[in-house]
Design a protein around this motif. Structure first.
Motif, mmCIF file in Angstrom:
data_model
loop_
_atom_site.group_PDB
_atom_site.id
_atom_site.type_symbol
_atom_site.label_atom_id
_atom_site.label_comp_id
_atom_site.label_asym_id
_atom_site.label_seq_id
_atom_site.Cartn_x
_atom_site.Cartn_y
_atom_site.Cartn_z
ATOM 1 N N THR A 128 0.858 -1.266 0.009
ATOM 2 C CA THR A 128 0.038 -0.027 -0.011
ATOM 3 C C THR A 128 0.943 1.342 0.011
ATOM 4 O OG1 THR A 128 -1.713 1.217 1.332
ATOM 5 C CG2 THR A 128 -0.098 -0.165 2.635
ATOM 6 N N ALA A 129 0.217 2.433 -0.361
ATOM 7 C CA ALA A 129 0.907 3.776 -0.526
ATOM 8 C C ALA A 129 0.414 4.516 0.830
ATOM 9 C CB ALA A 129 0.597 4.517 -1.559
ATOM 10 N N ALA A 130 -0.058 3.751 1.844
ATOM 11 C CA ALA A 130 -0.417 4.266 3.014
ATOM 12 C C ALA A 130 0.447 4.940 4.059
ATOM 13 C CB ALA A 130 -1.410 3.374 3.969
ATOM 14 N N SER A 131 0.196 5.934 4.853
ATOM 15 C CA SER A 131 1.162 6.516 5.642
ATOM 16 C C SER A 131 0.880 6.092 7.150
ATOM 17 C CB SER A 131 1.180 8.163 5.732
ATOM 18 O OG SER A 131 1.614 8.502 4.533
ATOM 19 N N LEU A 132 1.759 5.533 7.889
ATOM 20 C CA LEU A 132 1.405 4.791 9.294
ATOM 21 C C LEU A 132 1.144 6.073 10.184
ATOM 22 C CD1 LEU A 132 4.402 2.400 9.509
ATOM 23 C CD2 LEU A 132 1.967 2.123 8.912
ATOM 24 N N ASN A 137 4.712 9.230 5.094
ATOM 25 C CA ASN A 137 5.160 8.576 3.910
ATOM 26 C C ASN A 137 4.741 9.831 2.843
ATOM 27 O OD1 ASN A 137 5.832 6.995 1.661
ATOM 28 N ND2 ASN A 137 3.915 5.932 1.763
ATOM 29 N N PRO A 138 5.573 10.907 2.877
ATOM 30 C CA PRO A 138 4.938 11.866 2.088
ATOM 31 C C PRO A 138 5.179 11.682 0.528
ATOM 32 C CG PRO A 138 7.455 12.253 2.984
ATOM 33 C CD PRO A 138 6.691 11.018 3.498
ATOM 34 N N ASP A 139 5.791 10.907 -0.013
ATOM 35 C CA ASP A 139 5.804 10.691 -1.392
ATOM 36 C C ASP A 139 4.804 9.548 -1.910
ATOM 37 O OD1 ASP A 139 8.311 12.407 -1.725
ATOM 38 O OD2 ASP A 139 9.594 10.622 -1.238
ATOM 39 N N GLY A 140 4.165 8.984 -1.060
ATOM 40 C CA GLY A 140 3.138 7.915 -1.348
ATOM 41 C C GLY A 140 3.576 6.840 -1.899
#
Length: 422
Positions: A128-132, A137-140
């Protein structure tokens, strides 16, 4: 002729949650849907108590196209864990708690045969491109995230930065077609369900080293490389999730096997400790490996496509072992992936083979000792699209596509299900 045409509708919930008990011959199975959202099942055993779904909360994906019901990449989406016993409410376990892009997810759950209401918490994996956390995760970037506590907490797998997926169309996703078997959406996937100690096995292309490697994900979220080859595909496991079936070029350190075809690409059984044994070489002109499994005695069933036949592409179910390779069944230029497919028996020692093509629908049972034995045929040609072997070894759940005479605009088109007494 055996009439296996069910007369009521059924959905994905039945495939994930059905218990094969107390049924009469040919009984039709009903269902209740798990969610009202468009949803894609994660890679998981169909007998799990919990069902992990990728539930899509938007109406289109990142490219602006309509949601793909067979894909997990539409955004936005949520990861939701459902309880088949109804003792727990559906639980949103999306990493970071916000809608996210999700390619694929997987779950492993250890069953408690004495008390199904108790048992270890599911172990989860998601790409996933999720941020924890906000801004983490600024760049996705898409990453593999792991949870050992059923989605309460997540961590990033420490994989090399140069890895890329190995699978259908260069993604981690499985084929659009799920023809059954013990694991949902396993066909063509580069992610497989493993053991309690190592719940997941990944096939990754290491771009800097120009090789394909198998990586174990341990129960505490650590990763270790099990084996590698210059080119290859992870196409199956054994019933326990310990031994992997790998199709590709010779694996480093593999024990040599017989030669009964071309030497460039072969089938290999890779044990949990990395020891690898070569089975039979694959047929000439291989174009694709679809799926397979390892039998308890170390042989392997596999589905493979080859080109070069004057009539077109040949799709074959084969059995390979150190004594050689035999073709179990084959067809040329099948119209769909469901014109010929195979799923493992309850103990993975044999195969249920479904053939349709232009003739009657034929179900057969194959074992190394007895060969291919026809179970039934139906000249009305029901469109059987999946088979699921019951754990007892005495029943099959038969999934049939039912054509509709009118134009159907519904996003989800439910199949029909029936239990067949063997």
């Amino acid at each position: 002729m055996t009439d296996i045409r069910p007369r009521c509708a059924a959905t994905l919930a039945s495939l994930l949650l059905l218990a094969f008990s107390g049924v009469a011959q040919g009984r039709v199975v009903s269902y209740a849907p798990l969610t009202g959202r468009p949803a894609t099942p994660a890679l998981q055993k169909r007998t799990n108590r919990h069902a992990l779904l990728i539930e899509q909360t938007g109406s289109q994906n990142a490219a602006g196209a309509p949601i793909c019901m067979a894909c997990g990449y539409a955004v936005p989406a949520r990861l939701v864990l459902h309880d088949s016993l109804g003792l727990e409410e559906p639980r949103d376990v999306t990493p970071g708690g916000a809608d996210a892009s999700i390619d694929v997810a997987a779950a492993r759950e250890e069953a408690n045969p004495r008390d199904p209401t108790r048992g270890p918490t599911p172990v989860l994996l998601v790409h996933t491109a999720a941020s924890l956390s906000p801004g983490e995760n600024p760049d996705g970037r898409f990453r593999f995230l792991f949870s050992s506590d059923g989605g309460a907490t997540w961590s990033v797998l420490a994989l090399p930065a140069s890895v890329a997926p190995v699978g259908w169309s260069g993604t981690y996703l499985s084929s659009d077609v799920d023809v059954g078997g013990p694991i949902t959406r396993a066909r063509g996937s580069s992610i497989r369900i493993g053991t309690r100690e190592a719940p997941f096995l990944l096939a990754l292309r290491e771009l800097d080293a120009e090789r394909t490697a198998l990586w174990d994900v341990s129960s505490d979220g650590l990763v270790t490389r099990r084996a590698f080859a210059s080119v290859g595909w992870l196409i199956g496991m054994d019933a326990e999730g310990r031994r992997a079936l790998f199709a590709g070029t010779p694996i480093s350190g593999a024990t040599s096997g017989p030669t009964c075809g071309v030497a460039a690409i072969g089938l290999y059984v890779v044990n949990a400790d990395g020891h690898t044994e070569a089975l039979c070489d694959m047929p000439a002109n291989v174009s694709w490996f679809r799926d397979g499994w390892v039998t308890p005695d170390g042989r392997a069933y596999a589905e493979v496509d080859t080109f070069g036949d004057p009539a077109g592409t040949r799709h074959t179910v084969l059995l390979a072992g150190r004594a050689g390779r035999i073709d179990v069944a084959s067809t040329v230029d099948a119209n769909t992936e469901t014109d010929l497919f195979a799923v493992p028996t309850a103990d993975s020692s044999g195969a249920w083979v479904l053939q349709r093509g232009t003739g009657p629908t034929v179900l057969s049972f194959h074992t190394p000792a007895a060969g291919l034995v026809e179970a039934w045929r139906d000249v009305t040609r029901p469109e059987v699209e999946a088979l699921h072997a019951g754990a007892s070894g005495r029943r099959l759940l038969v999934q049939v596509h039912r054509p509709r005479p009118q134009v159907d605009q519904r996003v989800f088109k439910d199949p029909a299900l029936a239990v067949w007494e063997i």
